[in-house]
Design a protein around this motif. Structure first.
Motif, short mmCIF file in Angstrom:
data_model
loop_
_atom_site.label_atom_id
_atom_site.label_comp_id
_atom_site.label_asym_id
_atom_site.label_seq_id
_atom_site.Cartn_x
_atom_site.Cartn_y
_atom_site.Cartn_z
N PHE A 147 41.73 7.91 34.39
CA PHE A 147 40.55 8.26 33.62
C PHE A 147 39.88 9.58 33.81
O PHE A 147 39.18 10.07 32.92
CB PHE A 147 39.36 7.39 33.84
N ARG A 159 38.96 13.74 30.87
CA ARG A 159 37.69 13.80 30.84
C ARG A 159 36.87 15.23 30.64
O ARG A 159 36.16 15.31 29.88
CB ARG A 159 37.08 13.49 32.25
N VAL A 175 41.93 8.63 27.03
CA VAL A 175 42.68 8.80 28.13
C VAL A 175 44.16 8.67 27.75
O VAL A 175 44.56 7.90 26.86
CB VAL A 175 42.39 7.68 29.23
#
Length: 119
Positions: free
Chosen positions: A22, A26, A33
């Motif tokens: 994840f 970001r 993702v």
């Protein structure tokens, strides 16, 4: 594509989830993702899952190497929208990241057992 939030949520434990880091995307996009460079990926139990656009997948990522702690999310498989990332497939998240303990607490033991027996 619309998501029907009125549908009954189905319990998906760690064993049937696929790994996603994840943290990788970001900085670029908070709800996408990377998943895989090819059409197949292994779930937590090592079973092969074949990815195709539009599939709904359940994801996990370990957050502690010493204690078995995980975060979960889920979403739809999409083609990689980034030219600079090495993926064929990504996932458009439909849920916020949550710790396994929080996820597990939303389901009764009966709901967890019912899903386990259906496999």
């Amino acid at each position: 594509m619309t998501v029907n939030n009125n549908c009954k949520k189905i319990y998906k434990g760690l064993n049937s989830r696929i790994f996603a880091d994840f943290d990788n995307e970001r900085g670029v996009d908070s709800d996408i993702v990377g998943l895989a460079q090819i059409d197949e990926i292994k779930n937590y139990m090592g079973e092969t899952i074949f990815l195709k656009e539009g599939d709904y997948v359940y994801l996990y990522m370990p957050v502690d190497e010493i204690l078995p702690k995980y975060i979960f999310s889920e979403g739809f498989v999409i083609h990689n929208p980034y030219e600079f990332k090495p993926y064929k497939w990504c996932c458009k998240l439909t849920r916020e990241l949550e710790y396994i303990e929080d996820y597990e607490s939303r389901y009764s033991n009966d709901e967890k057992t019912l899903v386990a027996k259906s496999y």
